[in-house]
Design a protein around this motif. Sequence first.
Motif, PDB file in Angstrom:
ATOM      1  N   GLY A  54      -1.056  -8.791   3.428  1.00  0.00           N
ATOM      2  CA  GLY A  54      -0.298  -9.708   4.519  1.00  0.00           C
ATOM      3  C   GLY A  54      -0.163  -8.769   5.695  1.00  0.00           C
ATOM      4  O   GLY A  54      -0.903  -7.960   6.021  1.00  0.00           O
ATOM      5  N   GLN A  55       0.846  -9.281   6.547  1.00  0.00           N
ATOM      6  CA  GLN A  55       0.963  -8.513   7.877  1.00  0.00           C
ATOM      7  C   GLN A  55       1.921  -7.263   7.670  1.00  0.00           C
ATOM      8  O   GLN A  55       3.112  -7.643   7.204  1.00  0.00           O
ATOM      9  CB  GLN A  55       1.336  -9.417   8.878  1.00  0.00           C
ATOM     10  N   SER A  56       1.359  -6.499   7.356  1.00  0.00           N
ATOM     11  CA  SER A  56       2.283  -5.101   7.044  1.00  0.00           C
ATOM     12  C   SER A  56       1.909  -3.995   7.748  1.00  0.00           C
ATOM     13  O   SER A  56       1.390  -2.819   7.257  1.00  0.00           O
ATOM     14  CB  SER A  56       1.982  -4.938   5.398  1.00  0.00           C
ATOM     15  N   GLU A  57       2.126  -3.813   9.329  1.00  0.00           N
ATOM     16  CA  GLU A  57       1.703  -2.771  10.143  1.00  0.00           C
ATOM     17  C   GLU A  57       2.187  -1.515   9.681  1.00  0.00           C
ATOM     18  O   GLU A  57       1.415  -0.371   9.712  1.00  0.00           O
ATOM     19  CB  GLU A  57       2.052  -3.258  11.447  1.00  0.00           C
ATOM     20  N   ARG A  58       3.539  -1.275   9.470  1.00  0.00           N
ATOM     21  CA  ARG A  58       4.294  -0.052   9.453  1.00  0.00           C
ATOM     22  C   ARG A  58       3.825   0.507   8.283  1.00  0.00           C
ATOM     23  O   ARG A  58       3.642   1.458   8.135  1.00  0.00           O
ATOM     24  CB  ARG A  58       5.722  -0.566   9.508  1.00  0.00           C
TER      25      ARG A  58
END
Length: 369
Positions: free
Chosen positions: A278-282
């Motif tokens: 998924g979107q998990s930048e940190r």
Amino acid sequence: MYVAVKGGEKAIDAAHAWLAEERRGDTSVAELSIAQIREQLALAVNRVMAEGSLYDPDLAALAIKQARGDLIEAIFLIRAYRTTLPRFGATLPVETAEMACDRRISATFKDAPGGQVLGPTFDYTHRLLDFKLAAEGEAPVAPTREASQEATPHITTFLKQEGVIQTEVDQGDTPRDLTREPLELPADRALRLQSLTRGDEGFVLGMAYSTQRGYARNHAFVGELRIGTCAVEMEIPELGFAIEVGELELTECETVNQFTGSKTEPPQFTRGYGLVFGQSERKSISMALVDRALRWEELGEDNMGAPARDAEFVLYHADNIQATGFLEHIKLPHYVDFQSELELVRKLRAEAEENLASAAANTVPEAAE
């Protein structure tokens, strides 16, 4: 006088019923649907999928609802469910260079080959409460843009062509599966990356932050951060070739780290790597920083006593399910253990008081001058 609590089963049943009532909340307020959680709390869903090691947005949304928003409890539910699933085989490694990117940025090259795409990001927001959301108004329509379907080469590919970044060779070995067998040390890089990608985001973030503050002298640049969809392929023996069986949304981060060289390696740039559902930048950036810190031994660097360079410390404490289980078990009944501790303390106090009294009785007063 301490006594055991009686009527445990009835109390537990009542606690479960009360929990269900609290989970539902005020019945005059519309109930949250799984679709609403999946679509509007997507970042929470992504975290549950990543740390639960199961890519299924609907199940992750269900777990969040069941857990009343407690993400660690939701992760626990997903991992427990995952153990019931049969395994049919293994897919081929995903080709992230062929990712259909919704977001792709680099902090090392302004004019990155393939272009930079800001995508949906909090980076440039003002962090002010938007009271329009409280009015439940319609969201503004974003400009129409399709994700690039063309292969987007990694930034590190160009550094590799210049020979200024360490070459990493794929040995072709099948990595051990951390979801099927317990963690054992020493752990190779593939196993460490598995542990980090399903590790607690807050813990991994804290370890990454420590490297930036000097506990490892891990000065890094984000060579590239990309978010998008990758095809998942699996070889079918009956067909004799691979077919696409699905798609995954992934976040990938490669950091570029300065390296002055060692007895075994010349001066060059080295890499840290992070890949998360998924979107998990940190999480992906944190993972890349910690991955690089854990590579100190293979690069011939000093350990420096940095916590993020201690593989045993990092890997054995990153898992929030194990940490939660050990932490929360202390609130369960320990009546027998406490009684033994209580009796021991009473005995020690009695002996100490007896020794003090004996010492006082044997003390001879000094003669007055």
